[in-house]
Design an enzyme around this catalytic site. Structure first.
Site, short mmCIF file in Angstrom:
data_model
loop_
_atom_site.label_atom_id
_atom_site.label_comp_id
_atom_site.label_asym_id
_atom_site.label_seq_id
_atom_site.Cartn_x
_atom_site.Cartn_y
_atom_site.Cartn_z
N ASP A 237 0.83 -1.21 0.00
CA ASP A 237 0.00 0.00 0.00
C ASP A 237 0.86 1.26 0.00
OD1 ASP A 237 -2.73 1.23 0.57
OD2 ASP A 237 -1.54 2.07 2.21
N GLU A 299 1.37 -0.67 -5.11
CA GLU A 299 0.37 0.35 -5.46
C GLU A 299 1.12 1.57 -5.96
OE1 GLU A 299 -3.29 3.05 -3.78
OE2 GLU A 299 -1.54 2.71 -2.54
C1 NOJ Z 1 -4.16 3.34 -0.65
C2 NOJ Z 1 -5.36 2.49 -0.34
O1 NOJ Z 1 -5.73 1.79 -1.49
C3 NOJ Z 1 -6.43 3.44 0.15
O2 NOJ Z 1 -7.68 2.82 0.23
C4 NOJ Z 1 -5.98 4.00 1.47
O3 NOJ Z 1 -6.92 4.96 1.91
C5 NOJ Z 1 -4.61 4.69 1.34
N1 NOJ Z 1 -3.67 3.90 0.58
C6 NOJ Z 1 -4.01 4.91 2.69
O4 NOJ Z 1 -3.59 3.67 3.23
#
Ligand code: NOJ
Length: 581
Positions: A237, A299
């Site tokens: 993430d 991500e």
């Molecule tokens: C990316 C995640 O996909 C999202 O849902 C989240 O709010 C943020 N990172 C913070 O962790």
């Protein structure tokens, strides 16, 4: 609905759109390599299905999905043909950001079940030939994490430096102009020790200080805990946000305001700093020390293909196996030239590495709405599915994408659950719209739950848009996805062939070949991005294609099973996939 049986296999036709999947044509093509000693690692051709556990299947009547619900639906996922599921966070959490604020990294939130349920899921998924990938949130924790509780307790606590603490510029003035992705300053003043702490997201999500080696050690221990359990890897993430500028200089202010009304900033002092690659290399070494090709998915919202390549580790290829490519899936309009350019960049400028294409996730309006024109949405959804599954790529799918679930945003501020939507209302309604419960059938709560109220409302579309109805309809989007997934598994050119753009000056029709090196045959994929019929005259001799006909493998209505390559007429928003040689 009409059904007709094809000459040497089967063919299905729709009222509006005919789908033809000719087994005979499939049979003429070789089978892809089955896993063996020299087979490519599983993730190279994987379809990874994102499960948002809160919204997948509730087995307790709480109105919130759970681990046992995922277990119940493994048969569906196996039948769909996915290779792995990625679970968004199921760790104990105050749920301020719906699990992305973790308070204990080595346990399961009781809301979702127990560790025994999770172990059962791992075993059951394995029996269904599905791997399980965990979300790993390494950039920040919950403010309820024992690590942060210690850190904030005093300036001299041994964990003080696990987070990013600074003095302000003056009373009530934060250390610099950095902004939270969820609106407002990225700094919160903590009265206990009278310093500010940094949080890229909510104040309830303090960012960790990755310049402290103890943080890396603690997080890598967490990764070992889950790898030892047998998870297939991690989706990392917000991983480009692991490091911030050590001098804490202001970000450059850009023109305009964002959805929260804050000034736009150039985020190069809080994102994608080079130090992150050192950590990625160490993490890759760690996962590579486990058997079974564990995978790291990032991500990674990145601006260009050069940055994308860097996340693989460049020529060394010692970082992530699959940093997400957000450049293709988030073009956000049916622009043939833009898709051609971005897909081709992934094919030619990634040192041969596999891109991971993504159109849908829990943070963005569904592709149905981002690409649909309100009139031809179903046909456009088939185009999106075709791009995703017929290009040379590993792919991410998001629950409900395969049935055409629509974004259903809240109607009033009182209904909003997502903290980003509460802050951004009414300009930005947040992410609830793409997180509504999975639509399984036309019954109560769409088959998701038995609760009087589900955590987010069931969208009005559920009576027609659901797994049960679409499974029974050979012409549904669900069956289109299933055909594409099985074609990609069974036709070697689609499985591992090169992606060669053809008819490259066409502004309306996107066409490419998938071809195995040295093979005389190939698969031609053509998609009409417009609401007018278009005729294309293909010149494929340069690609070694000498025959002037293509035999359909899967095509929309209005197209015949054998087409003359010099005169291929594609109806509005039609797809044609055929064998050429
Ligand atoms: C990316 C995640 O996909 C999202 O849902 C989240 O709010 C943020 N990172 C913070 O962790």
């Amino acid at each position: 609905m009409r059904c007709r049986v094809g000459r040497a296999g089967f063919a299905i036709s729709l009222v509006a759109v005919a789908v033809v999947f000719t087994l005979a044509a499939r049979g003429q093509m070789q089978q892809p390599a089955r896993p063996g000693k020299n087979a490519a690692p599983w993730w190279q051709h994987a379809i990874v299905y994102e499960v948002y556990p809160r919204s997948f299947q509730d087995t307790t009547g709480s109105g919130i999905g759970d681990i046992n619900g995922i277990i119940e639906r493994l048969g569906y996922l196996q039948d769909l043909g996915v290779n792995a599921i990625w679970l968004t966070p199921i760790y104990p959490s105050p749920q301020k950001d719906f699990g992305y604020d973790i308070s204990n990294y080595e346990a399961i939130d009781p809301m979702f079940g127990t560790m025994a349920d999770f172990d059962h899921l791992l075993a059951a998924a394995k029996a269904h030939h599905i791997r399980v990938i965990m979300d790993m949130v390494m950039a920040h924790t919950s403010d309820q994490s024992p690590w942060f509780k210690e850190s904030r307790s005093s300036r001299t606590n041994p964990k003080r430096d696990w987070y990013i603490w600074r003095d302000g510029k003056g009373p009530g003035i934060p250390p610099n102009n950095w902004e939270s992705d969820f609106g407002g300053s990225a700094w919160t003043f903590d009265p206990i020790t009278k310093q500010w702490y940094y949080h890229k997201f909510l104040a309830a999500q303090p960012s960790l200080n990755w310049r402290n080696p103890a943080v890396e050690k603690a997080m890598f221990d967490v990764c070992r805990f889950w790898l030892n359990k047998g998870v297939a890897g991690f989706r990392l993430d917000a991983v480009p946000e692991l490091f911030v500028d050590p001098k804490f200089r202001d970000e450059q202010v850009l023109p305009g305001l964002n959805v929260y009304g804050d000034p736009n900033l150039n985020q190069d002092r809080t994102e994608n700093l080079p130090e992150v690659h050192v950590v990625m290399r160490a993490l890759r070494k760690l996962v590579d020390s486990y058997p079974g090709h564990r995978v790291l998915i990032g991500e990674t919202y990145l601006p260009n293909i050069q940055d994308q390549l860097a996340w693989y580790g460049g020529a060394r290829h010692d970082e992530l196996q699959l940093p997400m490519d957000m450049q293709v899936g988030f073009i956000n309009k049916l622009d043939a030239a833009a898709f051609r350019e971005k897909i081709n960049q992934a094919e030619t400028q990634l040192d041969g590495y596999m891109p991971l294409f993504v159109f849908d996730n829990h943070d963005n309006p569904r592709s149905w709405n981002r690409y649909g024109d309100g009139k031809h949405d179903a046909a456009i959804a088939r185009i999106i599915a075709t791009i995703l599954l017929t290009t040379r790529s590993a792919d991410l799918m998001y629950y409900g994408q395969e049935i055409g679930m629509v974004t259903t945003p809240p109607k009033t501020l009182a209904q909003v659950r997502d903290p980003a939507g509460i802050r951004g209302w009414p300009k930005y309604k947040g992410r609830d719209g793409e997180r509504t419960p999975m639509q399984w059938n036309s019954g109560k709560d769409a088959g998701f739950s038995t609760a009087a109220t589900t955590w987010l409302p069931i969208p009005a579309s559920y009576k027609e848009v659901n797994v049960q109805v679409e499974s029974a309809n050979p012409d549904s989007l669900l069956n289109w996805y299933k055909h594409l997934i099985s074609m990609r598994r069974e036709i070697p050119a689609l499985y591992r062939g090169r992606n060669i753009m053809v008819d490259t000056s066409d502004p309306d029709v996107l066409s490419y070949l998938r071809q195995e090196p040295g093979q005389a045959s190939a698969v031609l994929v053509a998609m009409n991005f417009t609401q007018q019929a278009h005729t294309v005259a293909y010149q494929l001799q340069k690609e070694g294609i000498t025959s002037s006909v293509a035999t359909a493998l899967l095509e929309d209505q209005g197209m015949s099973k054998t087409v003359d390559l010099h005169h291929v007429t594609l109806p509005p928003f039609a797809v044609f996939i055929g064998k050429v040689q």
